[in-house]
Design an enzyme around this catalytic site. Structure first.
Site, PDB file in Angstrom:
ATOM      1  CD  GLU A  77      -2.692   1.384   2.763  1.00 53.27           C
ATOM      2  OE1 GLU A  77      -2.720   0.331   3.232  1.00 53.27           O
ATOM      3  OE2 GLU A  77      -2.747   2.458   3.195  1.00 53.27           O
ATOM      4  CD  GLU A  98      -3.745   7.187   5.526  1.00 52.70           C
ATOM      5  OE1 GLU A  98      -4.547   6.727   6.434  1.00 52.70           O
ATOM      6  OE2 GLU A  98      -2.547   7.118   5.566  1.00 52.70           O
TER       7      GLU A  98
END
Length: 316
Positions: free
Chosen positions: A133, A138
């Site tokens: 990932e 974020e």
């Protein structure tokens, strides 16, 4: 002459200069996102207080809409929730295509803000965490700056010192060893995330993935250092002209090809959940009470919980 060219080629390989030029393979804008991404009406893997809806529902409720070069995804901001009912309606998009070696450039005008929010733009392989990932954008609860992170299975670590402008939060990317935290890097500028990002008019995020490294850059909207090929969404780009990334993940102690499969691109907005909903994180950000009750009872708090994406360009 031949020997000179051979030496130049070897020097280029050693420096990683080869492969720095890429050609645009995909361009998404406005309603183009609806053709190239699918709405994932799934249970939130991060256990957020959200109800991810399908495309028909998202369009009917204006949780996904477009106008010209504005593409919006957002959370519901009108409904008070029952504590025993489903979470707040929101959107999670996944690209139809998968990518290995590639560059993405995201031109983003606005990102979701508000207590309880956990927005992300990221890439992920199958069979998490074995396929890897890459988190490009974020954060939670409006706390800046942005954090870029890799999440992998065992055997992937980063050197303590490397060529990046950001600050590492940890160097072991193995989720099992870090309680899912992975190896993160915080961007150096506060306007890389949240309210400060939006006040500046957003900006550009770029990610380059090769078998030798993963790099992530950010340029604020009015920065004087935005490369022209980034700003203009050029058909051909040269990442060697982009300067030092804020996050640099080299392969010296992490085989990129072994830990990262072909990836789908994801855009999503969850609320609360495993990170944003932790009491210490939620209250530590200046948010009062508990996250789930806040989300249930304060729909108007999510008026600005939306992405406005001008375009996405992908290069291979």
């Amino acid at each position: 002459m031949f020997a000179s060219r051979a030496l130049l080629l070897l020097a280029s390989l050693a420096s990683g200069a080869l492969g720095a030029t890429y050609t645009q393979s995909d361009s998404h804008q406005g309603n183009g996102f609806l053709k190239s991404f699918q709405h994932e009406a799934i249970s939130d893997p991060t256990h957020g207080r959200v109800n991810y809806v399908d495309q028909d529902t998202a369009l009917a409720k204006n949780l996904t809409f477009y106008s010209g070069d504005h593409f919006i995804i957002r959370a519901d901001h009108t409904t008070k929730l029952s504590s025993s009912g489903p979470g707040r309606d929101s959107v999670r998009l996944q690209s139809n295509k998968k990518y290995t070696t590639h560059v993405t450039v995201w031109n983003i005008r606005h990102m979701p803000v508000g207590c309880g929010t956990w927005p992300a733009i990221w890439e992920v392989g199958d069979n998490w965490p074995n396929g890897g990932e890459i988190d490009i954008l974020e954060g939670v609860n409006d706390v800046s700056p942005n954090q870029a992170t890799l999440h992998t299975n065992s055997g992937c670590t980063m050197p303590a010192s490397r060529s990046q402008t950001g600050t590492s939060t940890g160097n072991n990317c193995d989720v099992a060893a870090t309680n899912n935290a992975g190896c993160g890097v915080k961007a150096p500028s506060t306007n890389s995330y949240g309210a400060a990002f939006n006040s500046a008019g957003g900006g550009w995020y770029a990610m380059e993935r090769t078998n030798s490294f993963i790099k992530i850059w950010f340029w604020s909207r009015n920065s004087g250092s935005v490369p022209s090929d980034v700003k203009n969404g050029a058909t051909t780009i040269n990442t060697s002209n982009w300067g030092t990334p804020f996050a640099y993940f080299p392969s010296q102690s992490c085989s990129i090809s072994d830990h990262f499969d072909s990836h789908n691109l994801i855009i999503n907005l969850t609320l609360c959940g495993d990170w944003a909903g932790q009491s210490s994180v939620f209250n530590g950000a200046g948010c009062s009470g508990d996250c789930v009750s806040y989300v249930n009872n304060n729909p108007s708090a999510f008026t600005n919980a939306y992405f406005d994406i001008q375009w996405l360009k992908i290069y291979q």
